[in-house]
Design a protein around this motif. Structure first.
Motif, PDB file in Angstrom:
ATOM      1  N   GLU A 140     -56.424  19.402  64.873  1.00 32.16           N
ATOM      2  CA  GLU A 140     -56.063  18.211  64.096  1.00 32.16           C
ATOM      3  C   GLU A 140     -56.133  16.961  64.967  1.00 32.16           C
ATOM      4  O   GLU A 140     -56.629  15.911  64.533  1.00 32.16           O
ATOM      5  N   ARG A 141     -55.640  17.069  66.182  1.00 29.90           N
ATOM      6  CA  ARG A 141     -55.624  15.902  67.069  1.00 29.90           C
ATOM      7  C   ARG A 141     -57.032  15.452  67.458  1.00 29.90           C
ATOM      8  O   ARG A 141     -57.279  14.261  67.650  1.00 29.90           O
ATOM      9  N   LEU A 142     -57.942  16.412  67.563  1.00 28.43           N
ATOM     10  CA  LEU A 142     -59.320  16.053  67.910  1.00 28.43           C
ATOM     11  C   LEU A 142     -60.195  15.845  66.672  1.00 28.43           C
ATOM     12  O   LEU A 142     -61.379  15.533  66.791  1.00 28.43           O
ATOM     13  N   ARG A 143     -59.599  16.080  65.489  1.00 29.98           N
ATOM     14  CA  ARG A 143     -60.304  15.908  64.218  1.00 29.98           C
ATOM     15  C   ARG A 143     -61.553  16.783  64.153  1.00 29.98           C
ATOM     16  O   ARG A 143     -62.663  16.317  63.831  1.00 29.98           O
ATOM     17  N   GLU A 164     -65.757  24.827  64.718  1.00 32.71           N
ATOM     18  CA  GLU A 164     -66.604  23.923  65.489  1.00 32.71           C
ATOM     19  C   GLU A 164     -66.195  23.899  66.968  1.00 32.71           C
ATOM     20  O   GLU A 164     -66.752  23.127  67.744  1.00 32.71           O
ATOM     21  N   CYS A 165     -65.256  24.783  67.318  1.00 35.02           N
ATOM     22  CA  CYS A 165     -64.662  24.729  68.656  1.00 35.02           C
ATOM     23  C   CYS A 165     -64.866  26.004  69.467  1.00 35.02           C
ATOM     24  O   CYS A 165     -65.023  27.094  68.925  1.00 35.02           O
ATOM     25  N   VAL A 166     -64.822  25.809  70.778  1.00 28.51           N
ATOM     26  CA  VAL A 166     -64.826  26.913  71.741  1.00 28.51           C
ATOM     27  C   VAL A 166     -63.492  26.888  72.472  1.00 28.51           C
ATOM     28  O   VAL A 166     -62.957  25.815  72.766  1.00 28.51           O
ATOM     29  N   PHE A 167     -62.951  28.069  72.720  1.00 37.28           N
ATOM     30  CA  PHE A 167     -61.733  28.171  73.531  1.00 37.28           C
ATOM     31  C   PHE A 167     -62.033  29.005  74.764  1.00 37.28           C
ATOM     32  O   PHE A 167     -62.624  30.086  74.665  1.00 37.28           O
ATOM     33  N   ALA A 190     -66.156  20.610  70.099  1.00 36.80           N
ATOM     34  CA  ALA A 190     -65.037  20.505  71.046  1.00 36.80           C
ATOM     35  C   ALA A 190     -64.883  21.796  71.835  1.00 36.80           C
ATOM     36  O   ALA A 190     -65.147  22.889  71.329  1.00 36.80           O
ATOM     37  N   VAL A 191     -64.467  21.636  73.074  1.00 39.79           N
ATOM     38  CA  VAL A 191     -64.138  22.783  73.916  1.00 39.79           C
ATOM     39  C   VAL A 191     -62.677  22.635  74.333  1.00 39.79           C
ATOM     40  O   VAL A 191     -62.276  21.594  74.872  1.00 39.79           O
ATOM     41  N   PHE A 192     -61.906  23.671  74.055  1.00 41.50           N
ATOM     42  CA  PHE A 192     -60.508  23.705  74.468  1.00 41.50           C
ATOM     43  C   PHE A 192     -60.348  24.664  75.651  1.00 41.50           C
ATOM     44  O   PHE A 192     -60.912  25.763  75.646  1.00 41.50           O
ATOM     45  N   PHE A 193     -59.581  24.230  76.635  1.00 37.35           N
ATOM     46  CA  PHE A 193     -59.306  25.057  77.802  1.00 37.35           C
ATOM     47  C   PHE A 193     -57.825  25.389  77.893  1.00 37.35           C
ATOM     48  O   PHE A 193     -56.966  24.583  77.526  1.00 37.35           O
ATOM     49  N   ASP A 207     -59.619  14.554  76.152  1.00 33.67           N
ATOM     50  CA  ASP A 207     -59.335  13.673  75.028  1.00 33.67           C
ATOM     51  C   ASP A 207     -57.952  13.938  74.445  1.00 33.67           C
ATOM     52  O   ASP A 207     -57.294  13.020  73.966  1.00 33.67           O
ATOM     53  N   GLU A 208     -57.528  15.195  74.471  1.00 34.39           N
ATOM     54  CA  GLU A 208     -56.211  15.559  73.942  1.00 34.39           C
ATOM     55  C   GLU A 208     -55.621  16.699  74.760  1.00 34.39           C
ATOM     56  O   GLU A 208     -56.349  17.577  75.229  1.00 34.39           O
ATOM     57  N   VAL A 209     -54.304  16.663  74.916  1.00 36.93           N
ATOM     58  CA  VAL A 209     -53.585  17.700  75.645  1.00 36.93           C
ATOM     59  C   VAL A 209     -52.428  18.187  74.780  1.00 36.93           C
ATOM     60  O   VAL A 209     -51.640  17.362  74.286  1.00 36.93           O
ATOM     61  N   VAL A 210     -52.343  19.489  74.584  1.00 38.54           N
ATOM     62  CA  VAL A 210     -51.245  20.073  73.817  1.00 38.54           C
ATOM     63  C   VAL A 210     -50.450  20.996  74.737  1.00 38.54           C
ATOM     64  O   VAL A 210     -50.931  22.069  75.126  1.00 38.54           O
TER      65      VAL A 210
END
Length: 222
Positions: A164-167, A172-175, A5-8, A141-144
């Motif tokens: 949690e929302r993206l499971r 495992e994630c990039v920000f 997952a990639v979070f922006f 897929d998800e917005v916080v």
């Protein structure tokens, strides 16, 4: 570990409120006439409520203005409050309809891979009213949003909630963010791999890898 997952971040990462170094909205409110206190005093009161605004303590922008008026023992002018609220919504609308080509290219490329996309934004209700109408909203897929989550960056809880929302697990994630609100440090402490979005806001400095262009992220991921 494979990136799942990639979070922006949103403001000054995917969208910007500035053009050629100047604010697009040309914000110019006369708080002295509208609310009865100087622009400098309004700015001070606004800043004092920064954390509570981001964390959803106030239900709305109007509630913030009423709280400021009460703190200053001022008569609440509901007409002025409605005017300022509508003006702010229009002001915050602008960046959602001026998405840069490289941002669209990046999101389109990411969506062509088996990877989840998430958004983590410190914001208030009126700032993101036009998010659903933005051409980039469909990519996620998800917005916080912090005002809804009742916590804000760099608090670890907002990153944990997003995962949690993206499971997915933080490792495992990039920000990716411009660094405001110490968001990069918060994401790193949460266990994410962090990249500094250095294409809109070049004033924040950090120790994290800088991306000079949105599409540079692709070179880091694959």
């Amino acid at each position: 570990m494979t990136v799942k997952a990639v979070f922006f971040d949103l403001f000054e990462t995917l969208i910007t409120e500035f053009e050629q170094g100047k604010r697009m909205s040309k914000r110019n409110y006369d708080y002295s006439t509208l609310l009865g206190l100087s622009n400098a005093d309004f700015k001070k009161e606004w800043s004092l409520r920064q954390e509570k605004r981001m964390n959803g303590h106030f239900a709305s922008y109007e509630e913030v203005l009423r709280d400021i008026a009460q703190a200053r023992d001022l008569q609440v002018n509901e007409e002025s409050i409605r005017y300022l609220y509508q003006s702010r919504i229009e002001e915050k609308k602008l960046p959602f309809h001026a998405i840069r080509g490289e941002i669209m290219e990046l999101l389109t490329e990411l969506r062509s891979h088996p990877i989840k996309l998430g958004l983590i934004s410190n914001c208030t209700e009126e700032e993101v009213t036009y998010w659903p109408e933005s051409p980039i909203s469909a990519f996620f897929d998800e917005v916080v949003f912090s005002f809804d989550a009742k916590c804000s960056k760099p608090d670890a809880r907002i990153y944990e909630l997003a995962c949690e929302r993206l499971r997915v697990k933080p490792e495992e994630c990039v920000f990716v963010g411009d660094g405001g609100s110490n968001e990069l440090e918060g994401a790193s402490r949460a266990g994410m791999r962090v990249y500094h979005a250095f294409w809109f806001n070049t004033y924040v400095q950090s120790e994290y890898s800088k991306l000079l262009s949105p599409t540079d992220l692709m070179k880091e991921l694959w």
